[in-house]
Design a protein around this motif. Structure first.
Motif: not given
Length: 90
Positions: A43-63
């Protein structure tokens, strides 16, 4: 996969703006940080990627730090088998 947006704290970690790309038929037994890198490159992200995901029951993002974090995707999947992954930049 959410990409091209901004990660900020308000007071929880939130993601704003950016684009959304969908990847179908991902096998949870084969997903890893390397696979997330490959998806991000598609999708064009080629450098310095850091990932997060979101749990269904949480409002924030998890690293996502490790492949073990990625393996937890199978647990929070909703009835549609969708996992929200967010790509940020350091």
């Amino acid at each position: 996969m959410h990409h091209g947006g901004l990660v900020s704290y308000n007071p929880q970690m939130v993601y704003s703006d950016g684009l959304i790309s969908h990847f179908d038929f991902c096998n949870f037994d084969e997903i890893s940080l390397v696979e997330l890198d490959n998806m991000a490159k598609e999708v064009g992200c080629t450098r310095c990627n850091i990932y997060y995901y979101k749990l269904n029951y949480c409002a924030g993002l998890e690293l996502i730090n490790t492949d073990e974090d990625v393996m937890r995707f199978e647990t929070p999947v909703d009835g549609n088998r969708v996992v929200e992954v967010y790509v940020g930049c350091l």
